[in-house]
Design a protein around this motif. Structure first.
Motif, mmCIF file in Angstrom:
data_model
loop_
_atom_site.group_PDB
_atom_site.id
_atom_site.type_symbol
_atom_site.label_atom_id
_atom_site.label_comp_id
_atom_site.label_asym_id
_atom_site.label_seq_id
_atom_site.Cartn_x
_atom_site.Cartn_y
_atom_site.Cartn_z
ATOM 1 N N ARG A 550 -60.491 38.158 -109.496
ATOM 2 C CA ARG A 550 -60.419 39.619 -109.438
ATOM 3 C C ARG A 550 -61.551 40.256 -110.232
ATOM 4 O O ARG A 550 -62.164 41.230 -109.800
ATOM 5 C CB ARG A 550 -59.053 40.100 -109.935
ATOM 6 N N TRP A 551 -61.837 39.709 -111.426
ATOM 7 C CA TRP A 551 -62.936 40.253 -112.220
ATOM 8 C C TRP A 551 -64.280 40.008 -111.526
ATOM 9 O O TRP A 551 -65.149 40.897 -111.490
ATOM 10 C CB TRP A 551 -62.953 39.627 -113.618
ATOM 11 N N LEU A 552 -64.477 38.823 -110.970
ATOM 12 C CA LEU A 552 -65.735 38.534 -110.282
ATOM 13 C C LEU A 552 -65.928 39.458 -109.080
ATOM 14 O O LEU A 552 -67.026 39.993 -108.850
ATOM 15 C CB LEU A 552 -65.762 37.077 -109.822
ATOM 16 N N ALA A 553 -64.857 39.660 -108.318
ATOM 17 C CA ALA A 553 -64.953 40.526 -107.149
ATOM 18 C C ALA A 553 -65.269 41.961 -107.560
ATOM 19 O O ALA A 553 -66.065 42.652 -106.911
ATOM 20 C CB ALA A 553 -63.652 40.468 -106.348
ATOM 21 N N TYR A 554 -64.652 42.406 -108.635
ATOM 22 C CA TYR A 554 -64.880 43.780 -109.118
ATOM 23 C C TYR A 554 -66.336 43.948 -109.554
ATOM 24 O O TYR A 554 -66.997 44.928 -109.197
ATOM 25 C CB TYR A 554 -63.929 44.058 -110.284
ATOM 26 N N CYS A 555 -66.827 42.995 -110.338
ATOM 27 C CA CYS A 555 -68.217 43.091 -110.809
ATOM 28 C C CYS A 555 -69.189 43.041 -109.645
ATOM 29 O O CYS A 555 -70.153 43.824 -109.578
ATOM 30 C CB CYS A 555 -68.512 41.960 -111.792
ATOM 31 N N ALA A 556 -68.959 42.120 -108.716
ATOM 32 C CA ALA A 556 -69.859 41.996 -107.568
ATOM 33 C C ALA A 556 -69.838 43.250 -106.715
ATOM 34 O O ALA A 556 -70.874 43.711 -106.219
ATOM 35 C CB ALA A 556 -69.470 40.778 -106.736
ATOM 36 N N ALA A 557 -68.659 43.836 -106.536
ATOM 37 C CA ALA A 557 -68.541 45.039 -105.717
ATOM 38 C C ALA A 557 -69.313 46.212 -106.308
ATOM 39 O O ALA A 557 -69.705 47.130 -105.582
ATOM 40 C CB ALA A 557 -67.070 45.407 -105.551
ATOM 41 N N HIS A 558 -69.531 46.184 -107.624
ATOM 42 C CA HIS A 558 -70.254 47.273 -108.284
ATOM 43 C C HIS A 558 -71.682 46.875 -108.652
ATOM 44 O O HIS A 558 -72.317 47.522 -109.496
ATOM 45 C CB HIS A 558 -69.490 47.735 -109.527
ATOM 46 N N GLY A 559 -72.166 45.810 -108.017
ATOM 47 C CA GLY A 559 -73.562 45.440 -108.196
ATOM 48 C C GLY A 559 -73.910 44.873 -109.546
ATOM 49 O O GLY A 559 -75.072 44.938 -109.973
ATOM 50 N N MET A 560 -72.941 44.289 -110.244
ATOM 51 C CA MET A 560 -73.206 43.691 -111.554
ATOM 52 C C MET A 560 -73.653 42.242 -111.375
ATOM 53 O O MET A 560 -73.168 41.549 -110.481
ATOM 54 C CB MET A 560 -71.957 43.754 -112.428
ATOM 55 N N PRO A 561 -74.540 41.751 -112.221
ATOM 56 C CA PRO A 561 -75.029 40.373 -112.096
ATOM 57 C C PRO A 561 -74.007 39.357 -112.605
ATOM 58 O O PRO A 561 -73.847 39.163 -113.812
ATOM 59 C CB PRO A 561 -76.289 40.367 -112.957
ATOM 60 N N VAL A 562 -73.283 38.727 -111.698
ATOM 61 C CA VAL A 562 -72.279 37.721 -112.066
ATOM 62 C C VAL A 562 -72.568 36.433 -111.311
ATOM 63 O O VAL A 562 -72.991 36.456 -110.145
ATOM 64 C CB VAL A 562 -70.844 38.193 -111.780
ATOM 65 N N THR A 563 -72.346 35.319 -111.979
ATOM 66 C CA THR A 563 -72.638 34.002 -111.418
ATOM 67 C C THR A 563 -71.495 33.050 -111.713
ATOM 68 O O THR A 563 -70.926 33.092 -112.803
ATOM 69 C CB THR A 563 -73.936 33.440 -112.033
ATOM 70 N N VAL A 564 -71.173 32.213 -110.742
ATOM 71 C CA VAL A 564 -70.250 31.103 -110.979
ATOM 72 C C VAL A 564 -71.087 29.839 -111.091
ATOM 73 O O VAL A 564 -71.865 29.518 -110.189
ATOM 74 C CB VAL A 564 -69.215 30.965 -109.853
ATOM 75 N N LEU A 565 -70.963 29.162 -112.202
ATOM 76 C CA LEU A 565 -71.727 27.947 -112.466
ATOM 77 C C LEU A 565 -70.807 26.746 -112.291
ATOM 78 O O LEU A 565 -69.809 26.611 -113.009
ATOM 79 C CB LEU A 565 -72.296 27.990 -113.883
ATOM 80 N N GLN A 566 -71.121 25.890 -111.337
ATOM 81 C CA GLN A 566 -70.362 24.663 -111.128
ATOM 82 C C GLN A 566 -71.065 23.541 -111.877
ATOM 83 O O GLN A 566 -72.171 23.132 -111.517
ATOM 84 C CB GLN A 566 -70.264 24.326 -109.643
#
Length: 578
Positions: A550-566
């Protein structure tokens, strides 16, 4: 080293301060025994009052007089006499073997076992274990087992050890009364009288909040009884023996049904009632008692209970009812979590795989893979990833659920600690008592708006930095002080745009309790460019949790730089030889 108190009776002064507070604010809630205690305690000799508080703050309820050695009190036997006369202490309790065992040393057990063997006139079977015991080499546990086999009857200390120059006091008579007084003062049973001492020592600091004499946790005597009944009810089903789980759960739900009318007028108490009902439902589900779980969830206002009813309906084979309820939830969800779960369940129930995939996806964020050196296997995957990513030009910090929430807590401090009715009722609160209430934010709308307005005016940075200096170490539900320092704060304020801070803070205000978690693990700053990146780290076999999605989707929806690192670990055999 903790500092010495100049007043050796500091603990007594603190306790009497609490009694005065209770007498001024809660006198109408006292029963006869509590009123007698609060009004009569101060008439006892100081040494007696001090001994009482010492026992209250120690693990009991039985105490040997020889262990109550306090210079400021003097002879514990003399100090105990007025307490015994008042009925607040028992001077010659009858002790079961288990109670005795908690008070004696191994050599004393040896002495007791030897005397009991000597007193036995013949080798009857119950005494065989004692006769066979080698008292010189036997462990404490072995001696206790042998004594239990012999099953000596309960007796006073003087009968267990006729020649010992000691005695035992039992604090059991006063313990329930003191527990109720503690509950009236704190509004919970998590905190105890040591809060006074820890605050005096500076171990904990609390924000001073002004509130009037009417501020208190409970408004009527029935509220206290209901709170304790809820506590007892939860303990009953959580500690129930396996073969009695269903019966005890059903009895607990009977109690909760009876308590419901008493808790409804008190919103705070009703919230507690809902939590206990929800816990009962979860316990019933774990045990496979779907019907009991449904009964628990039906009258629970806990934010997760409605969705759990969907799952229980499935367990009961009522698929159509489960689908209908899931559709109702999806149309008007209580919160984001409920909406997310309902959409996923609908996708499964209605065989719409596209729906399932869309609820799991978090489009817009980057996805990278990173191989971590096997030399860092001893580190947590988040720390190993931080070390691998960090550079002099772009430092990386582990900030999961601390940095953004900390900035929010600092900026919105005046709103969080506003002296509203029902929010604060004693001086040792970490935050407002209504933090989880549905109207928590709406009651403070104007205050939060004033705080967030600083993001527009540009004054927020000075406010946050000054508040960090002024409030450092003061308890707050949103700030983990150990995770923050001036350097990290400066980097964050340099690199986080005010517009992004506002967006994060607005989401926190939607659900202050729920949205404090799920934030990404790492933050990478580029100070020269005044930009940042939030990074959620997932190790081998780990996957995103719902609150993280939910936090990742919210940040991405508002154009914030978020990354998931595997992250994955380098195979040890591929490491170069040293």
């Amino acid at each position: 080293m903790l500092p010495d108190f100049p007043n050796p009776f500091y603990y007594l002064a603190n306790f009497e301060r609490a009694l005065g507070w209770l007498d001024a604010r809660c006198a109408d809630l006292f029963d006869a025994a509590e009123q007698r205690f609060v009004r009569g305690f101060g008439t006892l000799p100081r040494a007696s009052r001090a001994l009482f508080v010492r026992m209250l703050m120690r693990k009991g309820p039985q105490f040997r007089a020889s262990k109550l050695d306090y210079a400021e009190i003097g002879c514990p036997r003399a100090a105990a006499l007025p307490l015994i006369e008042a009925g607040w202490l028992e001077g010659a309790p009858v002790l079961e073997l288990g109670e005795l065992a908690a008070l004696v040393t191994r050599p004393e057990l040896q002495t007791l076992a030897a005397r009991l063997v000597a007193e036995a006139h013949e080798k009857t079977p119950p005494w065989d274990a004692l006769h066979a015991l080698n008292l010189r080499t036997a462990t404490r546990a072995a001696m206790l087992d042998a004594l239990c086999t012999a099953a000596p009857c309960a007796r006073e200390w003087s009968a267990w050890f006729p020649h010992a120059a000691d005695t035992v006091f039992d604090f059991s008579a006063a313990a329930p009364l003191c527990e109720r007084l503690r509950l009236m003062f704190f509004g919970n049973l998590r905190q105890d009288w040591s809060e006074f001492v820890l605050a005096d020592l500076g171990v904990y600091r609390y924000e001073p909040v002004a509130f009037d004499d009417a501020s208190r946790a409970f408004q009527q005597r029935a509220d206290i009884d209901a709170y304790l009944a809820l506590r007892d009810c939860r303990e009953a089903f959580e500690l129930a023996p396996e073969d009695q789980h269903a019966e005890i759960l059903a009895a607990a739900l009977d109690v909760l049904d009876a308590l419901a009318p008493h808790t409804r007028p008190n919103a705070w108490l009703r919230t507690r009632h809902d939590r206990v009902r929800h816990a009962a439902g979860q316990a019933a589900e774990r045990l496979g008692h779907a019907a009991l779980a449904m009964r628990a969830y039906l009258d629970s206002g806990h934010p997760e209970s409605r969705y759990r009813r969907v799952r229980v309906l499935e367990q009961l084979g009522r698929r159509d009812d489960a689908c209908a309820l899931a559709q109702t939830i999806a149309a008007a969800p209580i919160n984001e979590e409920e909406a997310q779960r309902a959409a996923r369940t609908l996708g499964r129930l209605m065989r719409k795989r596209a729906t399932v995939q869309s609820t799991h996806a978090t489009p817009g964020h980057a996805l990278i893979e990173l191989t971590l050196p096997a030399a860092h296997l001893h580190l947590r995957v988040e720390e190993a990833s931080r070390l691998a990513l960090a550079s002099a030009e772009a430092p990386v910090f582990y900030v999961e659920n601390t940095l953004i929430t900390g900035l929010f807590g600092l900026l919105c401090w005046p709103a969080l600690f506003a002296p509203l009715p029902g929010a604060f009722f004693h001086p040792f609160q970490r935050g407002p008592a209504d933090l989880h209430a549905a109207d928590f934010v709406t009651r403070r709308d104007a205050l939060f708006a004033a705080c967030l307005a600083e993001l527009e005016s540009g004054t927020y940075r000075a406010t946050i930095e000054q508040r960090f200096a002024d409030k450092y170490g003061t308890q707050s539900p949103f700030i983990a002080w150990g995770a923050l320092d001036e350097a990290l704060l400066a980097l964050a304020l340099d690199c986080f745009p005010a517009a992004h801070l506002r967006l994060w803070f607005e989401r926190l205000l939607r659900e202050p309790a729920a949205n404090r978690s799920g934030l990404p693990d790492l933050v990478r700053f580029w100070p020269r460019e005044r930009r940042y990146e939030l990074i959620e780290v997932k190790g081998p076999g780990d996957r995103l949790q719902d609150n993280q999605r939910r936090w990742l989707a919210y940040c991405a929806a508002h154009g914030m730089p978020v990354t998931v690192l595997q992250a994955r670990w380098e195979a040890p055999e591929l490491m170069p030889a040293r």
